[in-house]
Design a protein around this motif. Structure first.
Motif, mmCIF file in Angstrom:
data_model
loop_
_atom_site.group_PDB
_atom_site.id
_atom_site.type_symbol
_atom_site.label_atom_id
_atom_site.label_comp_id
_atom_site.label_asym_id
_atom_site.label_seq_id
_atom_site.Cartn_x
_atom_site.Cartn_y
_atom_site.Cartn_z
ATOM 1 N N ARG A 265 38.829 -64.327 85.591
ATOM 2 C CA ARG A 265 39.496 -63.139 85.057
ATOM 3 C C ARG A 265 39.221 -62.920 83.569
ATOM 4 O O ARG A 265 39.536 -61.856 83.026
ATOM 5 N N MET A 266 38.655 -63.918 82.890
ATOM 6 C CA MET A 266 38.363 -63.805 81.461
ATOM 7 C C MET A 266 36.901 -63.481 81.175
ATOM 8 O O MET A 266 36.545 -63.205 80.031
ATOM 9 N N ARG A 267 36.057 -63.523 82.186
ATOM 10 C CA ARG A 267 34.635 -63.298 81.949
ATOM 11 C C ARG A 267 34.357 -61.832 81.609
ATOM 12 O O ARG A 267 34.849 -60.925 82.267
ATOM 13 N N SER A 268 33.572 -61.633 80.560
ATOM 14 C CA SER A 268 33.166 -60.291 80.150
ATOM 15 C C SER A 268 31.903 -60.414 79.305
ATOM 16 O O SER A 268 31.451 -61.512 78.989
ATOM 17 N N VAL A 269 31.339 -59.278 78.922
ATOM 18 C CA VAL A 269 30.130 -59.298 78.106
ATOM 19 C C VAL A 269 30.413 -59.882 76.721
ATOM 20 O O VAL A 269 29.509 -60.410 76.065
ATOM 21 N N THR A 270 31.664 -59.798 76.274
ATOM 22 C CA THR A 270 32.031 -60.358 74.974
ATOM 23 C C THR A 270 32.270 -61.855 75.057
ATOM 24 O O THR A 270 31.829 -62.622 74.183
ATOM 25 N N THR A 271 32.956 -62.314 76.099
ATOM 26 C CA THR A 271 33.281 -63.738 76.205
ATOM 27 C C THR A 271 32.043 -64.602 76.435
ATOM 28 O O THR A 271 32.067 -65.798 76.138
#
Length: 402
Positions: free
Chosen positions: A64-70
């Motif tokens: 749920r925390m994965r993103s292009v920023t993380t």
């Protein structure tokens, strides 16, 4: 040799261009400043950074925390942690544990450990600089172009950019590991000390190699990243101000879900801005000192009495900046706090909750007038789940299972 100024100091006072062997020595830092910082404070901050950055990686790797920023933040946490750990180990040993004069010869292979540890730390620090620069550019594109930006910066592209930062930095500094030859010299008392000399390929064209290195490092590691982060910070700060004004004007017209999206995007952008500002506070003085050393290789502008204390304090501030990122995430990201709390306390709280609920159900049945004399039986269904059966012996004389 400093954490992020190692490679430009490869020519020392006892080196000569005729490729003679010379005795390996470490930098003659002032001991009254080097020992309390490198021997006492640095290990404490390094351990804290190691623990917090491991938590950062574990949290951002959650689905749920994965993103292009993380993706960039995970790569940044890894490079910061490894770089701080290697640099701290080298300085803790030579300026903390090793209670000997700096001019005393160093045995083999401690000389290799000293140089290679700092070279790897320089590579990892460069990776951190490039990842922070790329993070700012990525955030600018997404904020300025909210429709096209997410299509450009996909998860795949973020992973590729992070991987390329690691690979390019390794290629950029790989020559450091081959520019010296190390050997052992037997002393009269039977001890062995480390001797070093330039490799033949490097010694033949040392001025050319150093000129190329200085130009490339000045542009790729100092100038461009600092300018890029300054521009990115200015653009993002301007967008933050406009979004805050827009949110105030539309607060009564938008729903709760949209408001939360605005707040999440606002805090993520603010988080990136603060990370870049901290990097600029550390990197701009370092870039200025690097330029002075290129212009004045004889150290007339910055003698060692000024250069060495500055290097010690600057390296410690750089180490503190690595640790600050964790608290930035905690302070600005509610999602990070929730995920961290669930990761640290979730399983224990869940087991406690299930235990309390089972006890409350048992007590509730007992309060209906049926005293319990037997507790619970467990068996496993065919699907692998565990079923808990509470078997009670009631006052009427029959068993009841629920």
């Amino acid at each position: 040799m400093e954490f992020n100024n190692t490679a430009e100091n490869i020519h020392c006072s006892n080196c000569s261009l005729d490729n003679e062997r010379f005795m390996f020595q470490i930098s003659d830092f002032p001991k009254d400043l080097a020992f309390p910082i490198y021997g006492v404070l640095t290990p404490i901050v390094t351990i804290l950074t190691l623990v917090t950055n491991i938590l950062v990686v574990c949290v951002f790797m959650k689905r749920r925390m994965r993103s292009v920023t993380t993706v960039f933040l995970v790569g940044l946490a890894v490079s910061d942690t490894l770089g701080a750990f290697l640099w701290s180990c080298v300085h803790l040993f030579f300026y903390g544990i090793r209670q000997k004069p700096y001019t005393e010869p160093i045995s083999y292979p401690l000389c290799v450990f000293h140089d290679y540890g700092l070279y790897i730390a320089v590579i990892l620090h460069t990776i951190s600089v490039w990842l922070t620069m790329t993070l700012g550019i990525q955030r600018c594109i997404i904020v300025v172009f909210p429709f096209k930006g997410p299509r450009i910066w996909t998860m795949k592209n973020s992973v590729i950019m992070t991987t390329m930062s690691y690979l390019i930095a390794i290629v950029f500094f790989i020559f450091l590991f081959f520019m010296k030859d190390y050997s052992v010299k037997e002393m009269a008392d039977g001890s062995q000390i480390c001797m070093e000399s330039y490799a033949d390929w490097f010694n033949r064209n040392i001025s050319t190699y150093m000129s190329i290195y200085h130009v490339l490092r000045s542009v790729a590691v100092q100038l461009l990243p600092c300018l890029s982060m300054m521009v990115s910070t200015a653009v993002l700060a301007h967008k933050l101000r406009n979004e805050k004004i827009f949110q105030r004007g539309m607060s009564k017209k938008i729903g709760v879900g949209q408001k939360k999206d605005y707040q999440h995007r606002h805090r993520t952008t603010l988080m990136v801005v603060i990370i870049m500002i901290i990097f600029l506070i550390v990197e701009v003085p370092n870039g200025i000192v690097f330029a002075i050393k290129i212009y004045d290789p004889d150290n007339t502008i910055m003698p060692t009495s000024i250069d060495y204390p500055f290097a010690i304090l600057h390296n410690f501030i750089l180490l503190l900046s690595y640790h600050c990122n964790f608290w930035i995430y905690v302070g600005l990201s509610a999602r990070f706090r929730r995920t961290l709390k669930d990761m640290l306390l979730g399983s224990r709280v869940k087991r406690t909750f299930e235990r309390v609920m089972s006890m409350s159900r048992t007590d509730s049945f007992s309060h209906q007038g049926y005293p319990l004399s037997n507790m619970k039986n467990r068996h496993i269904n065919g699907n692998g789940s565990t079923v808990v059966k509470y078997t009670t012996v009631c006052s009427e004389g029959y068993n009841q299972t629920h």
